[in-house]
Write a protein that holds these residues in place. Structure first.
Motif: not given
Length: 262
Positions: A169, A215, A217-218, A221
């Protein structure tokens, strides 16, 4: 060529997989113009951002004396709370890049590091223009307690993976974004802890292997290509040539396998 922003996850000592992955991206017509990396990803990212030829970097990965990436210093251990110094990272990278600074790099490079007081910190041509690429990578890579913290300005810095193992991000939506993320198995089995130092190292290894499964985030991904690294340990400073060949192979093949995702 299509300009892209490229993000490289923390990888420990397995950063060679990124060189061949980038080679595949270039062959597919992609040109990373901004590069962000954490820890091992910062080492690969710093070298690539200097403008060095990707085939040359792959060749260098086979030659790296990885065991030199750590050096023991009793005084440093006492003063900076870590078993080893990682100063050689900066020394070697500065040698290969002729001491190029963040402001001079032909590709805009961002290294993620963690300040004891300041937390998430991004080193780039805006925040540290006179810092060399090698020093920026070094500041992103000191795993807490294993490597010594690094003083800079009025704070001490450690591995960027503490706060952001996969800084997908970091960039805005100015251009196409591609993320490369290494993911290994649980790592080679280790013996039972017989003292507090071995216990600490084993726990650190477990935590770093778990970071591979951070993890995503979609939304990110869809922009991420995972590079499987098998059982190669994140802290294997005695890595064999066979394992290095595997990393170069898996990096290239992973991008080509998922090229339709780009």
């Amino acid at each position: 060529m299509t300009d892209i922003d490229l993000v490289l996850s923390g990888s420990g000592i397995r950063f060679g997989a990124y060189f061949s992955a980038i080679k595949a991206l270039e062959e597919l017509g992609y040109n990373p113009v901004r590069v962000c990396g954490t820890s091992g990803g910062a080492i690969a990212g710093a070298l690539y951002s200097s403008g060095l030829d990707i085939d040359f970097l792959i060749e260098q990965f086979y030659k790296f004396e990885l065991k030199k990436f750590r050096s023991f210093s009793l005084w440093g251990s006492i003063k900076h709370f870590g078993l080893y110094s990682n100063k050689y990272i900066a020394t070697k990278l500065d040698e290969l890049t002729s001491g190029m600074t963040l402001a001079e790099a032909p590709k805009e490079f961002h290294a993620i590091t963690t300040g004891e007081r300041s937390g998430l910190t991004i080193l780039n041509k805006y925040t540290a223009p006179d810092m060399t690429l090698g020093e920026a990578a070094r500041m992103s890579a000191p795993m807490p307690f294993y490597f010594q913290r690094i003083p800079w300005k009025d704070d001490y810095y450690m591995d960027g993976g503490v706060v952001s193992g996969y800084p997908i991000d970091t960039f805005d939506n100015e251009r196409k974004l591609v993320g490369l993320k290494v993911q290994g198995n649980k790592g080679k089995p280790r013996g039972k802890s017989t003292n507090i130092i071995r216990y600490g190292l084993n726990m650190l290894r477990v935590m770093m292997n778990m970071m591979d499964r951070e993890h995503i985030e979609d939304a990110y991904w869809a922009k991420t290509i995972v590079i499987p690294t098998g059982d190669i340990d994140v802290m294997d400073f005695n890595m064999s040539q066979q394992d290095r060949e595997f990393l170069i192979d898996t990096g290239y093949k992973s991008v080509m396998k998922y090229k339709d995702k780009l």
